[in-house]
Write a protein that holds these residues in place. Structure first.
Motif, PDB file in Angstrom:
ATOM      1  N   ILE A   1      25.775  32.644 -50.490  1.00  0.00           N
ATOM      2  CA  ILE A   1      27.153  32.146 -50.450  1.00  0.00           C
ATOM      3  C   ILE A   1      27.663  31.780 -51.851  1.00  0.00           C
ATOM      4  CG2 ILE A   1      27.028  31.382 -48.057  1.00  0.00           C
ATOM      5  CD1 ILE A   1      26.528  28.565 -49.006  1.00  0.00           C
TER       6      ILE A   1
ATOM      7  N   GLU B   1      31.406  27.217 -43.832  1.00  0.00           N
ATOM      8  CA  GLU B   1      30.890  27.652 -42.540  1.00  0.00           C
ATOM      9  C   GLU B   1      29.372  27.721 -42.552  1.00  0.00           C
ATOM     10  OE1 GLU B   1      32.851  31.303 -41.696  1.00  0.00           O
ATOM     11  OE2 GLU B   1      34.740  30.340 -41.070  1.00  0.00           O
ATOM     12  N   LYS B   2      28.802  28.248 -43.625  1.00  0.00           N
ATOM     13  CA  LYS B   2      27.344  28.328 -43.712  1.00  0.00           C
ATOM     14  C   LYS B   2      26.722  26.943 -43.878  1.00  0.00           C
ATOM     15  CE  LYS B   2      24.907  31.143 -43.478  1.00  0.00           C
ATOM     16  NZ  LYS B   2      24.050  31.571 -42.341  1.00  0.00           N
TER      17      LYS B   2
ATOM     18  N   ALA C   1      34.012  30.356 -46.307  1.00  0.00           N
ATOM     19  CA  ALA C   1      32.725  30.951 -45.936  1.00  0.00           C
ATOM     20  C   ALA C   1      31.565  30.038 -46.331  1.00  0.00           C
ATOM     21  CB  ALA C   1      32.572  32.325 -46.595  1.00  0.00           C
TER      22      ALA C   1
END
Length: 220
Positions: free
Chosen positions: A102, A57-58, A54
């Protein structure tokens, strides 16, 4: 093992019961200078962490977020990054907010934060960051096949002494090429081809790690 019994050697290599005199004796047996050993131990103990899927991805989807975080990890303050990239306060807050979401930092208020990770980041193999930036890295750095007649470029981490040595080798190579050119011109009647030849050594910073867009920061 130079007078060291096998049981003692096994105990040393297992890290059991080692005292300072034993470490010094081990270094003597290994013919390893003390300072070299300390450097090796320090290098092998470098902290690392791996991004989650994650997080990657960010970082891959939000322009400038990876570069912003990379420069924070390298010790720059938010104010320094703002000045270097003409980044407004709102843009800085957007980056900090996303890094907090995140879980890479804990964002407190304004431009204040603390890290939630320590050390050097490692990208996931074939993860979002690798997929997003692999092609861009190759575009920035042409990497040809290993052929003597093709251009080859590479990025290498060099200590100061090795950099100076490499600069000397490059200088020697250019001098040799110049002398070879003079010889070829003097040896009339013998076949000689023209070759393009260039050697250069300069600092390299991948753009995607160090370029932060100014206004209009927008998460995808």
């Amino acid at each position: 093992t130079r007078g060291v019994s096998e049981p003692t050697w096994k105990r040393w290599t297992a890290g059991k019961g080692l005292m300072l005199k034993d470490w010094l004796r081990m270094l003597e047996v290994l013919e390893l200078p003390v300072m070299d050993a300390f450097s090796t131990f320090a290098a092998s103990d470098l902290l690392q962490f791996q991004y989650t899927e994650a997080q990657e991805e960010k970082l891959a989807s939000m322009p400038g977020l990876l570069a912003f975080f990379q420069q924070l990890l390298e010790g720059k303050s938010v104010e320094e990054i703002r000045r270097e990239h003409s980044l407004g306060a709102s843009g800085s807050v957007k980056y900090l907010r996303e890094l907090d979401r995140i879980r890479l930092i804990e964002w407190k208020e304004g431009l204040t934060f603390r890290f939630k990770v320590r050390g050097e980041p490692r990208w996931r193999r074939n993860g979002p960051l690798a997929r997003a930036f692999r092609e861009r890295a190759f575009q920035e750095l042409v990497q040809a096949r290993r052929s003597s007649e093709e251009l080859k470029l590479g990025v290498y981490r060099l200590a100061a002494g090795d950099r100076r040595k490499l600069e000397g080798l490059i200088d020697d190579s250019l001098k040799f090429a110049s002398a070879a050119d003079r010889r070829a011109r003097l040896l009339r009647g013998q076949p000689a081809k023209s070759y393009g030849f260039a050697l250069v050594l300069g600092e390299y910073e991948p753009e995607f790690l160090y370029r932060i867009p100014c206004p209009g920061v927008r998460a995808k």
